[in-house]
Scaffold this motif. Structure first.
Motif, PDB file in Angstrom:
ATOM      1  N   GLU A 241       0.732  -1.124  -0.206  1.00 14.80           N
ATOM      2  CA  GLU A 241      -0.255  -0.095  -0.392  1.00 14.80           C
ATOM      3  C   GLU A 241       0.758   1.101  -0.031  1.00 14.80           C
ATOM      4  O   GLU A 241       0.729   2.256  -0.506  1.00 14.80           O
ATOM      5  CB  GLU A 241      -0.799   0.155   1.290  1.00 14.80           C
ATOM      6  CG  GLU A 241      -0.365  -0.202   2.645  1.00 14.80           C
ATOM      7  CD  GLU A 241      -1.489   0.117   3.241  1.00 14.80           C
ATOM      8  OE1 GLU A 241      -2.299   0.484   3.801  1.00 14.80           O
ATOM      9  OE2 GLU A 241      -0.464   0.064   5.275  1.00 14.80           O
ATOM     10  N   ASP A 242       1.902   1.164   0.270  1.00 14.22           N
ATOM     11  CA  ASP A 242       2.917   2.051   0.297  1.00 14.22           C
ATOM     12  C   ASP A 242       3.937   2.467  -0.739  1.00 14.22           C
ATOM     13  O   ASP A 242       4.834   3.475  -0.908  1.00 14.22           O
ATOM     14  CB  ASP A 242       3.907   2.729   0.922  1.00 14.22           C
ATOM     15  CG  ASP A 242       4.569   0.825   2.047  1.00 14.22           C
ATOM     16  OD1 ASP A 242       4.980   0.411   0.676  1.00 14.22           O
ATOM     17  OD2 ASP A 242       5.393   0.970   2.645  1.00 14.22           O
ATOM     18  N   GLY A 243       4.129   1.733  -1.847  1.00 15.14           N
ATOM     19  CA  GLY A 243       4.559   1.215  -2.815  1.00 15.14           C
ATOM     20  C   GLY A 243       5.821   0.502  -2.815  1.00 15.14           C
ATOM     21  O   GLY A 243       6.461   0.567  -4.148  1.00 15.14           O
TER      22      GLY A 243
ATOM     23  N   GLU B  15      11.843  -0.358  -3.311  1.00 12.03           N
ATOM     24  CA  GLU B  15      11.305   1.013  -2.283  1.00 12.03           C
ATOM     25  C   GLU B  15      11.014   2.335  -2.967  1.00 12.03           C
ATOM     26  O   GLU B  15      13.018   2.599  -2.146  1.00 12.03           O
ATOM     27  CB  GLU B  15      11.168   0.437  -0.633  1.00 12.03           C
ATOM     28  CG  GLU B  15      11.014   1.162   0.257  1.00 12.03           C
ATOM     29  CD  GLU B  15      10.918   1.010   1.764  1.00 12.03           C
ATOM     30  OE1 GLU B  15      10.654   1.975   2.544  1.00 12.03           O
ATOM     31  OE2 GLU B  15      11.117   0.176   1.528  1.00 12.03           O
TER      32      GLU B  15
ATOM     33  N   THR C 252      10.092   9.372   2.632  1.00  8.90           N
ATOM     34  CA  THR C 252       9.812   7.640   2.830  1.00  8.90           C
ATOM     35  C   THR C 252       8.533   8.411   3.072  1.00  8.90           C
ATOM     36  O   THR C 252       7.723   9.261   2.917  1.00  8.90           O
ATOM     37  CB  THR C 252      10.182   7.484   3.776  1.00  8.90           C
ATOM     38  OG1 THR C 252       9.728   7.200   4.860  1.00  8.90           O
ATOM     39  CG2 THR C 252      11.851   7.180   4.034  1.00  8.90           C
ATOM     40  N   TRP C 253       8.329   6.468   3.315  1.00  8.06           N
ATOM     41  CA  TRP C 253       6.438   7.092   3.196  1.00  8.06           C
ATOM     42  C   TRP C 253       5.808   7.517   4.122  1.00  8.06           C
ATOM     43  O   TRP C 253       4.577   7.621   4.917  1.00  8.06           O
ATOM     44  CB  TRP C 253       5.957   5.110   2.831  1.00  8.06           C
ATOM     45  CG  TRP C 253       7.202   4.590   4.047  1.00  8.06           C
ATOM     46  CD1 TRP C 253       8.064   3.916   3.427  1.00  8.06           C
ATOM     47  CD2 TRP C 253       6.567   4.440   5.624  1.00  8.06           C
ATOM     48  NE1 TRP C 253       7.836   3.058   5.369  1.00  8.06           N
ATOM     49  CE2 TRP C 253       6.874   3.375   5.921  1.00  8.06           C
ATOM     50  CE3 TRP C 253       5.047   4.788   5.753  1.00  8.06           C
ATOM     51  CZ2 TRP C 253       6.624   3.129   7.300  1.00  8.06           C
ATOM     52  CZ3 TRP C 253       4.351   3.898   6.848  1.00  8.06           C
ATOM     53  CH2 TRP C 253       5.419   3.316   8.395  1.00  8.06           C
TER      54      TRP C 253
ATOM     55  N   ILE D 205      -0.302   9.054   1.582  1.00  7.48           N
ATOM     56  CA  ILE D 205      -1.166   7.959   0.111  1.00  7.48           C
ATOM     57  C   ILE D 205      -2.214   7.570  -0.208  1.00  7.48           C
ATOM     58  O   ILE D 205      -2.920   7.543   0.656  1.00  7.48           O
ATOM     59  CB  ILE D 205      -0.148   6.527   1.042  1.00  7.48           C
ATOM     60  CG1 ILE D 205       1.457   7.507   1.374  1.00  7.48           C
ATOM     61  CG2 ILE D 205       0.090   5.604  -0.043  1.00  7.48           C
ATOM     62  CD1 ILE D 205       2.441   6.358   2.235  1.00  7.48           C
TER      63      ILE D 205
ATOM     64  N   GLN E 291      -3.652   5.076  -2.810  1.00  3.12           N
ATOM     65  CA  GLN E 291      -3.757   4.168  -3.949  1.00  3.12           C
ATOM     66  C   GLN E 291      -5.049   3.472  -4.977  1.00  3.12           C
ATOM     67  O   GLN E 291      -6.240   4.374  -5.161  1.00  3.12           O
ATOM     68  CB  GLN E 291      -3.862   2.497  -3.330  1.00  3.12           C
ATOM     69  CG  GLN E 291      -2.698   2.480  -1.874  1.00  3.12           C
ATOM     70  CD  GLN E 291      -3.170   3.100  -0.843  1.00  3.12           C
ATOM     71  OE1 GLN E 291      -4.910   3.533  -0.496  1.00  3.12           O
ATOM     72  NE2 GLN E 291      -2.031   3.379  -0.150  1.00  3.12           N
TER      73      GLN E 291
ATOM     74  N   VAL F  27       0.222   3.843  -6.376  1.00  9.87           N
ATOM     75  CA  VAL F  27       0.471   4.415  -5.426  1.00  9.87           C
ATOM     76  C   VAL F  27       0.958   5.332  -5.710  1.00  9.87           C
ATOM     77  O   VAL F  27       2.108   5.193  -6.076  1.00  9.87           O
ATOM     78  CB  VAL F  27       1.259   3.459  -4.535  1.00  9.87           C
ATOM     79  CG1 VAL F  27       1.265   4.261  -3.681  1.00  9.87           C
ATOM     80  CG2 VAL F  27       0.789   1.928  -4.432  1.00  9.87           C
TER      81      VAL F  27
ATOM     82  N   TRP G  68       1.800   8.957  -3.339  1.00 14.00           N
ATOM     83  CA  TRP G  68       2.447   9.554  -2.436  1.00 14.00           C
ATOM     84  C   TRP G  68       2.504  11.153  -2.207  1.00 14.00           C
ATOM     85  O   TRP G  68       2.705  12.011  -3.499  1.00 14.00           O
ATOM     86  CB  TRP G  68       4.257   9.609  -1.835  1.00 14.00           C
ATOM     87  CG  TRP G  68       4.364   8.086  -1.669  1.00 14.00           C
ATOM     88  CD1 TRP G  68       4.147   7.583  -1.365  1.00 14.00           C
ATOM     89  CD2 TRP G  68       5.967   7.822  -1.118  1.00 14.00           C
ATOM     90  NE1 TRP G  68       4.755   5.764  -1.533  1.00 14.00           N
ATOM     91  CE2 TRP G  68       5.693   6.421  -0.689  1.00 14.00           C
ATOM     92  CE3 TRP G  68       7.450   8.478  -1.658  1.00 14.00           C
ATOM     93  CZ2 TRP G  68       6.702   6.202  -0.469  1.00 14.00           C
ATOM     94  CZ3 TRP G  68       8.206   7.898  -0.762  1.00 14.00           C
ATOM     95  CH2 TRP G  68       8.130   6.507  -0.583  1.00 14.00           C
TER      96      TRP G  68
END
Length: 509
Positions: free
Chosen positions: A63-65, A77, A88-89, A94, A96, A108, A110
């Protein structure tokens, strides 16, 4: 050896129900779907892929890519550096999404005041030349030019978490050697990641250097090759991006799904892949109100997941922990496939599954690379007959029905044997009255694994199986068998209804 002389295979193989496993148990090897008894001069050699234990070409997107290339593999990542440092995530909002709202081409995104990053994954090609592509689109949402750095980190971790442990343990995916060579990232000396645009730099480090976001922030030079004896090597591909206000840039990685690093480019574009999925997922359309469109889209995505998780003709509920074919899941999944225009997939599954039936007529609850699972799950017979019946109802393939008739006939005989074993005087006394004439105790539910139980689930499916068998025999003109099936069905239904009444009275329902 079995005690029952009526078995058609005097030299085996035999179903586990027909063998006394308590005798000579120390001389047997349990392979899950097969139990082998040792004998003088018998040598067994098992050829196993020591690296992966399996070959899977299904990628996971977190879910965070983060991307996990294949079953049990490392992950990729993303990280982004702005003028304020590394993101970062944990530092972004975020979101989807799926292409067209339902295609199995996930993205995904950001969102941050200084940058926007969208990671999109899709797979092109067929079963033999499949390649997954990861597209990273970096956008400068500001009103001024921005200098950004995209870091794509190769990490020794799966997307699949440690909590997922059945058949494949999630969590760590060791990387001992990491290098960039010949425009490819080599993971343990195997090329796995092929960037279409070469990175401006590649850096690698062992676990002693900390996490990538930590050692990237330092000024210590890093090599483009590393070895970590503990299996925690990490590396990053770095892209320096100078973007005008509102500008964007895309970086694409081609990913070899197979752990042997075999990579063959194909000519399918992202739009070609989307068009192919649209055709497969829209053979039947659901007419729903506009505000319920998400429900119809969810159905199409579920269909895509079913097709993706297939292993050849085998229908599987998953690509990791549940990489096996249950007849229970297969029957219900096939019903959906039949309704949504994929009759060919169901026929392939049925023709593949049927030969795994045991000689005594028992339908295996599950089949995987080890063969048919002998565990008793007494809903399996009804589900197998239901699947044969439903496949004919939708396809009218009479030749397939004739082909499967011997298997259907044996299945009914096995169901009769099971239910008659419970029509005993003991089961007409006291608390056991509810068991009279039902299917014996089994473990068709995970909660029964430690102690088999009588389950109405088994019996409802068995009744459905008898109904299906009657229709199959009628369609094929097998009148004698049809009348016999009707007698069995009626007797079983009477016993089942009586059991329900006893249970309802006992539990004040």
């Amino acid at each position: 050896q079995p005690e029952r002389a009526e078995l058609t295979r005097p030299k085996g193989p035999w179903d586990v129900d027909d063998v006394d496993l308590s005798e000579g148990s120390g001389n047997r090897i349990d392979l899950g779907g097969l139990i082998v008894t040792g004998a003088p001069g018998l040598e067994m050699r098992l050829n196993v892929d020591e690296r992966t234990q399996a070959v899977s070409a299904v990628m996971l997107v977190a879910e965070d890519g983060a991307l996990e290339l294949s079953k049990g593999s490392f992950s990729i990542e993303p990280l982004i550096r702005t003028q304020r440092g590394w993101l970062t995530w944990a530092d972004v909002k975020i979101e989807q999404s799926l292409a067209d709202g339902y295609l199995p081409m996930p993205s995904v995104t950001w969102r941050h005041a200084e940058v926007q990053l969208t990671t999109t994954a899709y797979t092109s090609g067929g079963a033999r030349d499949a390649v997954t592509h990861a597209v990273y689109r970096v956008v400068n949402p500001g009103k001024k030019p921005a200098r950004l750095t995209l870091a794509l980190a190769i990490r020794p971790f799966q997307v699949n978490p440690p909590a997922q442990f059945l058949n494949t343990v999630g969590g760590v995916s060791p990387i001992h050697e990491l290098a960039f060579q010949g425009n490819a990232v080599l993971v343990d000396a195997v090329p796995r990641v092929f960037p279409r645009t070469p990175p401006d730099a590649f850096q690698a480090a062992s676990i002693e250097a900390g996490q990538p976001c930590e050692w990237l922030a330092s000024s210590t030079p890093r090599a483009n090759r590393v070895r970590d004896e503990g299996g925690f090597a990490s590396g990053v591909m770095l892209y320096e991006l100078d973007l005008p206000a509102g500008g964007s840039r895309e970086i694409t990685l081609d990913l070899a799904l197979q752990p042997n690093g075999v990579f063959k480019a194909n000519s399918e574009s992202q739009e070609d892949v989307a068009a192919r999925w649209r055709e497969r997922l829209n053979r039947v359309d659901a007419s729903v109100p506009k505000d319920s469109r998400a429900l119809a889209d969810t159905l199409k995505t579920a269909l895509a997941h079913v097709l993706i998780n297939r292993d050849g003709p085998a229908l599987q509920p998953g690509s990791r922990a549940y990489e096996r074919s249950w007849i229970r899941d297969g029957a219900l999944t096939s019903e959906m496939l039949l309704r949504l225009g994929h009759e060919d997939v169901v026929k392939e599954f049925l023709r593949w599954y049927a030969p795994y039936q045991f000689a005594n007529g028992k339908a295996p609850c599950c089949v995987d690379r080890r063969g048919a699972d002998p565990v008793p799950e007494n809903d399996s017979q009804g589900e197998f007959l239901f699947l044969i019946d439903e496949t004919y109802r939708y396809t009218r393939d009479i030749e397939l029905l004739r082909e499967l008739w011997p298997a259907a006939r044996k299945t009914v005989a096995y169901m009769d044997k099971l239910r008659l074993s419970e029509r005993t005087e003991e089961n007409q006394q006291g608390d056991r009255k509810a068991f009279y004439g039902l299917m014996p105790a089994s473990i068709s539910h995970e909660g029964y694994a430690a102690k088999p139980m009588h389950s109405y689930w088994d019996n409802f499916w068995s009744l459905a199986g008898y109904e299906s068998a009657v229709r199959i025999a009628r369609t094929l003109g097998q009148k004698e068998d049809m009348h016999r099936f009707i007698e069995s069905r009626d007797q079983f239904r009477s016993d089942l209804y009586r059991s329900l009444a006893v249970a309802m009275q006992a539990h004040d329902i």
